[in-house]
Write a protein that holds these residues in place. Structure first.
Motif: not given
Ligand code: GLU
Length: 282
Positions: A80-87, A89-90, A96-100, A128-134
């Protein structure tokens, strides 16, 4: 009322029924919350639909209740918490700490066991790609309430770990940290098998500018051949006709052998355990 702001949680994945290993974690986190006059939350980590076993979300709750482990507030479902996870992630993306990353497991394995940042500077990514954190933090030590200062010698803690998977699902580290922040969890109690995960998650807390919660890692329950009790290893489900016996075995694993004179009732055993846990905590 002596109210502190302690907030703890038990966070099982609904990939099967609870077993003795899960009971030890549930009980250890419950006792910590009680001894600290805090809240004990139940969070169901149901972010990975293919791994959810039908009926497990309900059976986890029935099993906890049968053992007298009653949580505070409403059950939290990660689904139920996808919205917060998106928040979150944004926020990371704005920094600028994410990259595909398009690497497959096999490709990563071929280079070495851990991901070395192959896609960090790639200009063109094929789906397809995943998102990684720097990952800017290399957490090599964590301070455990039970075990003291722990050295975490794993390359995994230096890795740019995945925060969103190729299939679009949120990764465990991301969802867990996001929820621990959102719920105001002050102490994470989990099994010793997750020490490396804690170190990775500490990096995420720091990246997000959040204070680290405390952590306490509990001993693992192992089968006769030394393997960790887990659903993958087909650890047997807890027998609900033996709740008193189950609690006594779990308390033994927590180094709290229940004396013979304690009435063999779940509530009496739990009341004794809360006191004994308080007495054994430095
Ligand atoms: N749901 C995961 C598990 O059952 C994670 C628990 C945690 O983050 O403490 O292993």
């Amino acid at each position: 009322m002596n109210q502190t702001s302690y907030i703890g949680r038990f966070a099982p994945s609904p990939s099967g029924p609870l077993h003795m290993g899960s009971l030890v974690t549930a009980l250890g986190s419950f006792l910590q919350a009680k001894v600290n006059n805090g809240k004990w939350l139940l969070r169901i980590d149901d972010i990975d639909p293919p791994r959810i076993m039908a009926g497990a979300i309900e059976s986890i709750q029935v099993t906890l209740k049968a053992h007298g482990l009653i949580w505070d507030d409403d059950v939290i479902l990660q689904s139920q918490n996808s919205q917060y996870y998106e928040h979150i992630l944004s926020q990371l993306s704005r920094q600028n700490l994410l990259y595909p990353c398009e690497c497959t497991r096999a490709q990563i394995k071929a280079i070495g066991e851990f991901y070395s940042g192959t896609c960090r500077d790639k200009k063109q990514i094929q789906a397809p790609y995943s998102l990684r954190i720097k990952n800017q933090f290399n957490i090599s030590q964590i301070n455990d309430v039970r075990l003291g200062q722990l050295e975490v010698n794993s390359n995994a803690t230096q890795e740019d770990f995945i925060v969103r998977r190729k299939d679009g699902l949120y990764a465990y580290h991301l969802a867990s940290v996001a929820d621990d922040i959102n719920l105001g969890v002050t102490e994470i109690v989990r099994g010793e098998d997750l020490i490396t995960a804690t170190a990775c998650q500490w990096a995420l807390f720091k990246t997000l500018g959040k204070a680290l919660p405390q952590c306490l890692h509990l001993p693992l329950v192992r089968s006769a051949d030394g393997r960790k009790f887990s659903k993958q290893n087909h650890a047997p489900a807890l027998n609900l006709n033996k709740t008193e016996e189950n609690l006594i075995i779990a308390l033994d694993h927590l180094n709290l052998p229940v004396p013979k004179h304690i009435p063999q009732q779940t509530q009496a055993i739990l009341d004794w355990a809360i006191q004994a846990w308080a007495d054994s905590t430095p």
